[in-house]
Design a protein around this motif. Structure first.
Motif, PDB file in Angstrom:
ATOM      1  N   ASP A  61       9.422 -32.176 -18.422  1.00  0.00           N
ATOM      2  CA  ASP A  61       8.944 -33.563 -18.440  1.00  0.00           C
ATOM      3  C   ASP A  61       9.154 -34.296 -17.113  1.00  0.00           C
ATOM      4  OD1 ASP A  61       8.229 -33.065 -21.030  1.00  0.00           O
ATOM      5  OD2 ASP A  61       9.754 -34.321 -21.949  1.00  0.00           O
ATOM      6  N   LYS A  99      13.667 -26.538 -33.674  1.00  0.00           N
ATOM      7  CA  LYS A  99      12.775 -27.636 -33.306  1.00  0.00           C
ATOM      8  C   LYS A  99      13.442 -28.986 -33.530  1.00  0.00           C
ATOM      9  CE  LYS A  99       9.038 -27.636 -32.238  1.00  0.00           C
ATOM     10  NZ  LYS A  99       8.429 -27.649 -30.880  1.00  0.00           N
ATOM     11  N   CYS A 135      16.235 -31.709 -29.408  1.00  0.00           N
ATOM     12  CA  CYS A 135      16.238 -33.055 -28.829  1.00  0.00           C
ATOM     13  C   CYS A 135      17.393 -33.903 -29.341  1.00  0.00           C
ATOM     14  CB  CYS A 135      14.915 -33.750 -29.106  1.00  0.00           C
ATOM     15  SG  CYS A 135      13.542 -33.071 -28.170  1.00  0.00           S
ATOM     16  N   ALA A 143      17.011 -37.047 -31.911  1.00  0.00           N
ATOM     17  CA  ALA A 143      15.670 -37.640 -31.894  1.00  0.00           C
ATOM     18  C   ALA A 143      15.002 -37.688 -33.264  1.00  0.00           C
ATOM     19  CB  ALA A 143      14.781 -36.904 -30.896  1.00  0.00           C
ATOM     20  N   PRO A 144      15.297 -36.761 -34.203  1.00  0.00           N
ATOM     21  CA  PRO A 144      14.694 -36.882 -35.542  1.00  0.00           C
ATOM     22  C   PRO A 144      15.268 -38.019 -36.392  1.00  0.00           C
ATOM     23  CG  PRO A 144      15.307 -34.603 -35.075  1.00  0.00           C
ATOM     24  CD  PRO A 144      15.952 -35.457 -34.034  1.00  0.00           C
ATOM     25  N   LYS A 149      16.544 -44.829 -32.894  1.00  0.00           N
ATOM     26  CA  LYS A 149      16.662 -43.917 -31.769  1.00  0.00           C
ATOM     27  C   LYS A 149      17.871 -44.292 -30.913  1.00  0.00           C
ATOM     28  CE  LYS A 149      12.864 -41.674 -32.703  1.00  0.00           C
ATOM     29  NZ  LYS A 149      12.893 -40.283 -33.176  1.00  0.00           N
ATOM     30  N   ASN A 185       7.977 -36.892 -38.555  1.00  0.00           N
ATOM     31  CA  ASN A 185       7.425 -37.370 -37.291  1.00  0.00           C
ATOM     32  C   ASN A 185       7.893 -36.499 -36.129  1.00  0.00           C
ATOM     33  OD1 ASN A 185       6.095 -39.530 -35.606  1.00  0.00           O
ATOM     34  ND2 ASN A 185       8.168 -39.629 -34.810  1.00  0.00           N
ATOM     35  N   HIS A 186       9.167 -36.127 -36.133  1.00  0.00           N
ATOM     36  CA  HIS A 186       9.674 -35.320 -35.022  1.00  0.00           C
ATOM     37  C   HIS A 186       9.096 -33.911 -35.032  1.00  0.00           C
ATOM     38  CE1 HIS A 186      12.315 -34.307 -31.736  1.00  0.00           C
ATOM     39  NE2 HIS A 186      12.672 -33.215 -32.377  1.00  0.00           N
ATOM     40  N   SER A 187       8.676 -33.430 -36.181  1.00  0.00           N
ATOM     41  CA  SER A 187       8.103 -32.081 -36.228  1.00  0.00           C
ATOM     42  C   SER A 187       6.780 -32.004 -35.472  1.00  0.00           C
ATOM     43  CB  SER A 187       7.899 -31.636 -37.678  1.00  0.00           C
ATOM     44  OG  SER A 187       6.870 -32.372 -38.305  1.00  0.00           O
ATOM     45  N   HIS A 202       6.531 -33.138 -32.463  1.00  0.00           N
ATOM     46  CA  HIS A 202       7.012 -33.331 -31.097  1.00  0.00           C
ATOM     47  C   HIS A 202       6.489 -32.261 -30.143  1.00  0.00           C
ATOM     48  CE1 HIS A 202       9.841 -34.252 -27.880  1.00  0.00           C
ATOM     49  NE2 HIS A 202      10.302 -33.021 -27.925  1.00  0.00           N
ATOM     50  N   GLU A 203       5.894 -32.693 -29.020  1.00  0.00           N
ATOM     51  CA  GLU A 203       5.540 -31.844 -27.884  1.00  0.00           C
ATOM     52  C   GLU A 203       4.770 -30.596 -28.292  1.00  0.00           C
ATOM     53  OE1 GLU A 203       9.212 -31.100 -25.820  1.00  0.00           O
ATOM     54  OE2 GLU A 203       8.964 -32.868 -24.559  1.00  0.00           O
ATOM     55  N   ASN A 204       3.700 -30.770 -29.023  1.00  0.00           N
ATOM     56  CA  ASN A 204       2.933 -29.615 -29.451  1.00  0.00           C
ATOM     57  C   ASN A 204       1.472 -30.020 -29.604  1.00  0.00           C
ATOM     58  OD1 ASN A 204       3.468 -26.757 -30.253  1.00  0.00           O
ATOM     59  ND2 ASN A 204       2.331 -27.397 -32.061  1.00  0.00           N
TER      60      ASN A 204
END
Length: 452
Positions: free
Chosen positions: A41, A202, A206, A209-210, A214, A245-247, A249-251
């Motif tokens: 990132d 996963k 982070c 983050a889940p 936050k 929501n976090h699942s 993430h970045e995909n």
């Protein structure tokens, strides 16, 4: 029912976490302590330069607490993508930091390093053998791209981590790795299903983050044969919505996560609140890949960067901003020619914050609604001297250029710093986003053991 308990202390090593949250996890009981150490990132500079993107002081603080806890609890400690980008300088930086902490605190343990920086000859050989493929919109990999690369890393899967643990390591430090892989490795080594293991990774990659709200915290994940339970250790909550929501993430796909060795499918996941703080996730599936692949990343040097900051609240200038910036670019181009600098030797970009500084030409709001505009003058030059020369010309042109209706007879800009021009060092670009088909999952990731 078999289960395995993991705690991730933070989203990235050096981002910080409450010591009280780690202690709360230890009181619950843990089977491993881990943290992802890096990311792409922050851009290609850190891979190319070999430098970390967090402070050494912060990294050492986070590591010290993890090491003390792992040794006291007699459990493994793992860090993936060490040092921010996972190249050899990054891995050695973190390894030496671990050695220093162990010496200072009187700690003793077996440690393994998993190297992820790649030899160019190996990548060239795989190209000739037809064992590379581009990802996304990348062009097929060629040997010229390999030759120009400053540093190439492979993205390690879970298998080398499992092997390092099987060979007796308690502390495992990895070079560039798939973010979930170090966590998935521990769960799979504990004979839990790969689908649950990868899903847990996963969540853990982070930190908290889940969870909501936050903020920095430790995430406690229990991997079970039937699913994964996520719970933050501080004053937060993993709700069904926050975990779902976090699942995403970045995909690129919301349900299909491609990893070394297979695909994690989350399309049938179910989310159930077990308590006000904890959520159980079930229904994940794992499909092994027909061919094992390793993603490779590389940074290629482009030149040097110099920058300058300035701002204006002149309403006459702001009303004709595009015209003014066009005048400035024209003046700079002429002055640069006078210095015998070729147009191809530099790139000048002027970011206008308050107008379209974030989205540039993609900004849909064309009307400037701000009473002031901030400018970031950004020059990438063939070398440091050229970058410095061009940014100086751009800054003075912004400051003193005339424009229709100008009332100011001195400087157009307010400049917040002295010196006004700052060197930002070398500039790199990501030049590889490809996969390699190795002989096996271990070929590209040699393991080195030592007693600390």
């Amino acid at each position: 029912m078999r289960e395995y308990r993991m705690v991730s202390v933070a989203g990235i090593l050096g981002y910080g976490y409450p010591e009280s949250s780690l202690n709360a996890a230890l009181e619950r009981g843990v089977d491993m302590i881990g943290c992802d150490g890096g990311s792409t990132d922050p851009g290609p500079y850190y891979l190319g330069s070999g430098k970390p993107f967090v402070s050494l002081r912060a990294m050492k603080r986070d590591l010290r607490l993890m090491l003390r806890a792992a040794v006291a609890q007699k459990v493994p400690m793992v860090v993936g993508t060490c040092g921010g980008a996972g190249g050899e300088p990054h891995l050695q930086l973190v390894a030496q930091m671990v050695r220093d902490i162990a010496r200072e605190d009187g700690l003793h343990f077996p440690m393994a390093l998993i190297h992820a920086e790649q030899e160019k000859d190996l990548i060239r050989r795989r190209i000739r053998e037809g064992r590379t493929q581009p990802l996304g919109r990348m062009a097929p990999l060629d040997e010229g791209t390999v030759d120009r690369a400053t540093r190439i890393v492979g993205m390690c899967g879970p298998e080398p981590y499992m092997r390092a643990l099987d060979q007796g390591a308690q502390v495992v430090l990895g070079g560039r790795s798939s973010d979930p892989a170090p966590f998935a490795a521990h769960a799979m080594r504990a004979q839990l299903p790969p689908a649950q293991a990868w899903y847990a990774g996963k969540m853990l990659e982070c930190g908290a983050a889940p969870a909501l709200p936050k903020g920095p915290d430790c995430l406690y994940v229990t991997v079970r044969e039937d699913g994964v339970v996520c719970e933050p250790m501080g004053d937060r909550a993993c709700t069904p919505m926050s975990v779902a929501n976090h699942s995403l993430h970045e995909n690129p796909s919301p349900i299909r996560h491609v990893e070394p060795g297979g695909v994690l499918d989350t399309s049938d996941c179910r989310f159930e609140a077990l308590s006000p703080k904890a959520t159980l996730v079930t229904g994940m599936r794992w499909t092994p890949a027909e061919t094992y692949t390793v993603k490779i990343e590389a940074a290629e040097r482009l030149g040097h960067r110099a920058i300058s900051f300035a701002g204006t609240r002149d309403p006459v200038l702001i009303s004709q901003l595009d015209h003014f910036l066009g005048l400035v670019r024209g003046l700079v181009a002429g002055k640069v020619r006078d210095l015998d600098i070729a147009p191809d030797d530099y790139v000048l970009t002027i970011h206008s914050y308050g107008a379209n500084g974030v989205m540039s030409a993609r900004e849909p709001v064309r009307e400037i609604r701000s009473h002031e505009i901030g400018f970031l003058i950004d020059v990438v030059g063939k070398d440091a001297e050229i970058a410095g020369a061009v940014v100086a010309l751009a800054r003075t042109s912004m400051l003193h250029s005339d424009f229709p209706g100008r009332l100011c007879k001195e400087g157009n800009m307010a400049i917040p710093f002295s010196p006004s021009d700052l060197s930002a060092g070398e500039v790199f670009r990501f030049s590889m986003s490809h996969v390699v088909m190795p002989d096996d999952p271990y070929e590209m990731f040699p393991i080195e053991h030592e007693r600390v």
